[in-house]
Design a protein around this motif. Structure first.
Motif, PDB file in Angstrom:
ATOM      1  N   SER A  97     -10.589 -30.496  23.480  1.00  0.00           N
ATOM      2  CA  SER A  97     -11.818 -30.979  22.847  1.00  0.00           C
ATOM      3  C   SER A  97     -11.778 -31.021  21.325  1.00  0.00           C
ATOM      4  O   SER A  97     -12.781 -31.339  20.692  1.00  0.00           O
ATOM      5  CB  SER A  97     -13.004 -30.109  23.285  1.00  0.00           C
ATOM      6  OG  SER A  97     -12.781 -28.752  22.924  1.00  0.00           O
ATOM      7  N   GLU A  99     -11.416 -32.055  17.465  1.00  0.00           N
ATOM      8  CA  GLU A  99     -11.654 -33.291  16.722  1.00  0.00           C
ATOM      9  C   GLU A  99     -11.489 -32.975  15.238  1.00  0.00           C
ATOM     10  O   GLU A  99     -12.301 -32.265  14.654  1.00  0.00           O
ATOM     11  CB  GLU A  99     -13.054 -33.836  16.997  1.00  0.00           C
ATOM     12  CG  GLU A  99     -13.357 -35.125  16.255  1.00  0.00           C
ATOM     13  CD  GLU A  99     -12.295 -36.183  16.494  1.00  0.00           C
ATOM     14  OE1 GLU A  99     -11.581 -36.527  15.509  1.00  0.00           O
ATOM     15  OE2 GLU A  99     -12.164 -36.631  17.640  1.00  0.00           O
ATOM     16  N   ASP A 101     -10.803 -35.491  12.855  1.00  0.00           N
ATOM     17  CA  ASP A 101     -11.238 -36.630  12.044  1.00  0.00           C
ATOM     18  C   ASP A 101     -10.165 -37.078  11.057  1.00  0.00           C
ATOM     19  O   ASP A 101     -10.453 -37.387   9.903  1.00  0.00           O
ATOM     20  CB  ASP A 101     -12.536 -36.289  11.301  1.00  0.00           C
ATOM     21  CG  ASP A 101     -13.237 -37.530  10.751  1.00  0.00           C
ATOM     22  OD1 ASP A 101     -13.068 -38.609  11.369  1.00  0.00           O
ATOM     23  OD2 ASP A 101     -13.922 -37.424   9.723  1.00  0.00           O
ATOM     24  N   THR A 103      -5.615 -38.484  11.093  1.00  0.00           N
ATOM     25  CA  THR A 103      -4.420 -38.752  11.887  1.00  0.00           C
ATOM     26  C   THR A 103      -3.222 -38.021  11.301  1.00  0.00           C
ATOM     27  O   THR A 103      -3.226 -37.606  10.135  1.00  0.00           O
ATOM     28  CB  THR A 103      -4.119 -40.257  11.964  1.00  0.00           C
ATOM     29  OG1 THR A 103      -3.920 -40.768  10.635  1.00  0.00           O
ATOM     30  CG2 THR A 103      -5.257 -41.009  12.643  1.00  0.00           C
ATOM     31  N   THR A 124      -5.920 -35.139  27.305  1.00  0.00           N
ATOM     32  CA  THR A 124      -5.445 -34.497  26.083  1.00  0.00           C
ATOM     33  C   THR A 124      -4.388 -35.347  25.400  1.00  0.00           C
ATOM     34  O   THR A 124      -4.360 -35.448  24.157  1.00  0.00           O
ATOM     35  CB  THR A 124      -4.903 -33.089  26.384  1.00  0.00           C
ATOM     36  OG1 THR A 124      -5.962 -32.288  26.930  1.00  0.00           O
ATOM     37  CG2 THR A 124      -4.388 -32.417  25.117  1.00  0.00           C
ATOM     38  N   ARG A 127      -6.261 -37.755  23.521  1.00  0.00           N
ATOM     39  CA  ARG A 127      -6.794 -37.142  22.288  1.00  0.00           C
ATOM     40  C   ARG A 127      -5.704 -37.056  21.226  1.00  0.00           C
ATOM     41  O   ARG A 127      -5.938 -37.299  20.048  1.00  0.00           O
ATOM     42  CB  ARG A 127      -7.372 -35.761  22.606  1.00  0.00           C
ATOM     43  CG  ARG A 127      -8.095 -35.094  21.448  1.00  0.00           C
ATOM     44  CD  ARG A 127      -8.856 -33.865  21.923  1.00  0.00           C
ATOM     45  NE  ARG A 127      -9.911 -34.239  22.846  1.00  0.00           N
ATOM     46  CZ  ARG A 127     -11.126 -34.629  22.489  1.00  0.00           C
ATOM     47  NH1 ARG A 127     -11.446 -34.694  21.191  1.00  0.00           N
ATOM     48  NH2 ARG A 127     -12.023 -34.946  23.387  1.00  0.00           N
ATOM     49  N   ARG A 130      -5.266 -40.431  19.641  1.00  0.00           N
ATOM     50  CA  ARG A 130      -6.330 -40.764  18.685  1.00  0.00           C
ATOM     51  C   ARG A 130      -6.158 -40.029  17.358  1.00  0.00           C
ATOM     52  O   ARG A 130      -6.747 -40.418  16.356  1.00  0.00           O
ATOM     53  CB  ARG A 130      -7.702 -40.475  19.298  1.00  0.00           C
ATOM     54  CG  ARG A 130      -8.077 -41.495  20.361  1.00  0.00           C
ATOM     55  CD  ARG A 130      -9.500 -41.332  20.859  1.00  0.00           C
ATOM     56  NE  ARG A 130      -9.610 -40.303  21.880  1.00  0.00           N
ATOM     57  CZ  ARG A 130     -10.304 -39.178  21.757  1.00  0.00           C
ATOM     58  NH1 ARG A 130     -10.951 -38.921  20.636  1.00  0.00           N
ATOM     59  NH2 ARG A 130     -10.376 -38.315  22.748  1.00  0.00           N
ATOM     60  N   HIS A 131      -5.339 -38.982  17.361  1.00  0.00           N
ATOM     61  CA  HIS A 131      -5.042 -38.259  16.123  1.00  0.00           C
ATOM     62  C   HIS A 131      -3.660 -38.627  15.573  1.00  0.00           C
ATOM     63  O   HIS A 131      -3.170 -37.979  14.649  1.00  0.00           O
ATOM     64  CB  HIS A 131      -5.103 -36.751  16.373  1.00  0.00           C
ATOM     65  CG  HIS A 131      -6.502 -36.204  16.478  1.00  0.00           C
ATOM     66  ND1 HIS A 131      -7.255 -36.312  17.627  1.00  0.00           N
ATOM     67  CD2 HIS A 131      -7.285 -35.571  15.572  1.00  0.00           C
ATOM     68  CE1 HIS A 131      -8.432 -35.742  17.433  1.00  0.00           C
ATOM     69  NE2 HIS A 131      -8.488 -35.295  16.194  1.00  0.00           N
TER      70      HIS A 131
END
Length: 207
Positions: A97, A99, A101, A103, A124, A127, A130-131
């Protein structure tokens, strides 16, 4: 997750000092870390997802000139990591979970990702994606096949899980990563099963 298994979050909180004491510092991971780091821009940012107490992996990454950001669910292990690597950035966060914000040029999840239940592993990886920057590399360990297992440690039943080889490969490809190297039960790394992938098309120059 089977209720008979010890929750990994509680386990690494309660056994932080014991785990740190027995954690090998021989850096048997070095060849894989070097292959991973050569894919990153000099001085790039690396997310160590499940960083533990920061040694030896976080220390090696920082000493190689990369900006290290670590996250872990064990506050005692994070405290040790921050003490050892004061110039790095650490977060108390759940792999499922978090985050941040931003990369990263590289993401590593060594001996941490496989503590997640199967139904959380694909999400995961999403996730992580996305990073990840446009040309990021990812390095992680997994099991050898789909299933759940107990690997006792310090006299307690510690939970592990894995997807299948095809599941990992397909998920990475959907997320835009090319698998550059995959070894099942690598004898040079304590028989760990290891994945190295890069976003977009890439090649591995490992000599």
């Amino acid at each position: 997750m089977n209720a008979d298994y010890r929750d990994p979050v509680e386990f690494y909180r309660d056994h932080a000092e014991q785990f740190d004491a027995v954690r090998s510092r021989t850096l048997f991971e070095k060849d894989w870390l070097d292959a991973f780091l050569t894919l990153l821009p000099p001085g790039g940012t690396v997310l160590d997802a499940g960083c533990g107490a920061g040694q030896p992996i976080g220390q090696y990454i920082a000493d190689a000139g990369f900006r290290l950001v670590g996250l872990d669910m064990s506050e005692p292990l994070l405290a040790l990591a921050q003490q050892r690597l004061p110039d790095a950035e650490f977060h108390h966060a759940d792999l499922r979970s978090f985050e941040l914000d931003r990369t990263f040029d590289g993401i590593i999840a060594w001996d941490s990702f496989f503590h997640l239940a199967q139904d959380h592993q694909a999400s995961t990886l999403d996730r992580f994606a996305r990073h990840a920057s446009d040309h990021a590399a990812i390095l992680f360990t997994s099991g050898t096949g789909r299933g759940e297992a107990i690997n006792p440690m310090f006299g307690e039943p510690l939970f592990h899980a894995s997807l299948s080889k095809a599941d990992y490969k397909d998920t990475l490809e959907v997320l835009g990563f090319s698998v550059l190297k995959h070894v099942e039960s690598d004898p040079n790394c304590g028989n760990r099963t290891i994945w190295l992938a890069k976003r977009g098309k890439g090649t591995l120059n490992d000599g």
